[in-house]
Design a protein around this motif. Sequence first.
Motif, short mmCIF file in Angstrom:
data_model
loop_
_atom_site.label_atom_id
_atom_site.label_comp_id
_atom_site.label_asym_id
_atom_site.label_seq_id
_atom_site.Cartn_x
_atom_site.Cartn_y
_atom_site.Cartn_z
N PHE A 158 0.86 -1.18 0.00
CA PHE A 158 0.00 0.00 0.00
C PHE A 158 0.90 1.24 0.00
CE2 PHE A 158 -2.69 -3.27 1.78
CZ PHE A 158 -3.93 -3.00 1.19
N GLY A 159 0.35 2.36 -0.38
CA GLY A 159 1.14 3.58 -0.38
C GLY A 159 0.26 4.82 -0.42
N TRP A 160 0.90 5.96 -0.14
CA TRP A 160 0.21 7.25 -0.23
C TRP A 160 0.28 7.76 -1.66
CZ3 TRP A 160 2.53 12.00 -1.54
CH2 TRP A 160 1.66 13.10 -1.48
N LEU A 161 -0.83 8.27 -2.16
CA LEU A 161 -0.91 8.82 -3.51
C LEU A 161 -1.17 10.32 -3.43
CD1 LEU A 161 -1.26 8.52 -6.65
CD2 LEU A 161 -3.71 8.14 -6.17
N GLY A 162 -0.39 11.10 -4.15
CA GLY A 162 -0.61 12.54 -4.28
C GLY A 162 -0.69 12.90 -5.75
N ASP A 189 5.64 -0.12 2.61
CA ASP A 189 6.25 -1.37 3.07
C ASP A 189 7.61 -1.16 3.70
OD1 ASP A 189 7.48 -0.73 0.70
OD2 ASP A 189 7.52 -2.77 -0.08
N ARG A 190 8.33 -0.12 3.32
CA ARG A 190 9.66 0.12 3.88
C ARG A 190 9.75 1.59 4.30
NH1 ARG A 190 13.46 -3.78 2.81
NH2 ARG A 190 14.63 -2.58 4.34
N ASP A 195 13.32 7.24 1.14
CA ASP A 195 14.01 7.84 0.01
C ASP A 195 14.31 6.83 -1.08
OD1 ASP A 195 15.73 6.62 1.85
OD2 ASP A 195 17.47 7.74 1.13
N VAL A 196 14.11 5.53 -0.82
CA VAL A 196 14.31 4.53 -1.87
C VAL A 196 13.07 3.66 -2.06
CG1 VAL A 196 16.82 4.41 -1.78
CG2 VAL A 196 15.47 3.06 -0.18
N ASN A 197 11.92 4.16 -1.65
CA ASN A 197 10.66 3.43 -1.83
C ASN A 197 9.56 4.40 -2.25
OD1 ASN A 197 10.89 0.43 -0.97
ND2 ASN A 197 12.07 1.55 0.58
N TYR A 198 9.65 4.84 -3.50
CA TYR A 198 8.68 5.81 -4.01
C TYR A 198 8.52 5.62 -5.52
CZ TYR A 198 12.86 8.32 -5.57
OH TYR A 198 14.04 8.65 -6.17
N GLN A 199 7.56 6.31 -6.08
CA GLN A 199 7.33 6.28 -7.52
C GLN A 199 6.72 7.61 -7.94
OE1 GLN A 199 4.10 6.12 -9.21
NE2 GLN A 199 5.10 6.05 -11.22
N PHE A 200 7.13 8.13 -9.08
CA PHE A 200 6.51 9.36 -9.59
C PHE A 200 6.51 9.33 -11.12
CE2 PHE A 200 11.01 10.38 -9.60
CZ PHE A 200 11.18 11.06 -10.80
N TRP A 201 5.57 10.09 -11.69
CA TRP A 201 5.52 10.25 -13.14
C TRP A 201 4.62 11.41 -13.52
CZ3 TRP A 201 3.42 4.63 -14.16
CH2 TRP A 201 2.15 4.48 -13.59
N GLY A 202 4.72 11.81 -14.78
CA GLY A 202 3.89 12.88 -15.31
C GLY A 202 3.43 12.52 -16.71
#
Length: 209
Positions: A158-162, A189-190, A195-202
């Motif tokens: 699971f994760g936070w979405l912005g 999860d970590r 700083d090493v468990n994220y994802q971004f895109w545009g």
Amino acid sequence: KAADERAAAEKKRLDAERAAAEAKRAQEAAKKAEQDRLAELDMALTYRPFFAGYFGKQQRQYDEDDPAELGFTHPDNTVSAFGDALFGVKGGMQINVAGYMESGFMFSPALGVAINLEEPSRTSLFGDLEVGYAFAKGVTLGTGLTLWDFTHGEQFTFGWLGTANFPVWKSEMKNHRLDASFEWRQFFDRMSDPDVNYQFWGGLKYLLK
């Protein structure tokens, strides 16, 4: 002659009153027709399907490289992680709470796929549950919960979405709309190593009527 002039003046007054009354009725009818049109448009645009395409990256850790969950496994205290370029596609339904003509809240569930451009085996299926707010000029900001990587059970989290969306184009006839869209995901999860468990895109998001 005086009587004729009074009669003519009275007729003129009555004609003016009738004309004013007719104009008022026509104005009220036009106002009601516009209100009905906007209410119909509001209803039609309460549920808006959308699809979007993105380019970006993910940064993830391999849990099996750190079984004790110490946060590092190397002499230099660096974590075992991978960062990969992604192409993403997702689609869903934007449910407008306040309607189309007003700013307000919306709920946007969606499903998508993140195609890993460097390691195809790490391609991920994901789902989003987003709550957003639309401002008067069409800019929307959102937050919510993401469920990332259904395809790899050991990496699912699971994760936070912005999110942030900015209007680029709108069809006045069809009420379709194109937005510049940006998303950030911070995985849960970590959380000791955010700083090493994220994802971004545009990319671009297209909303249909």
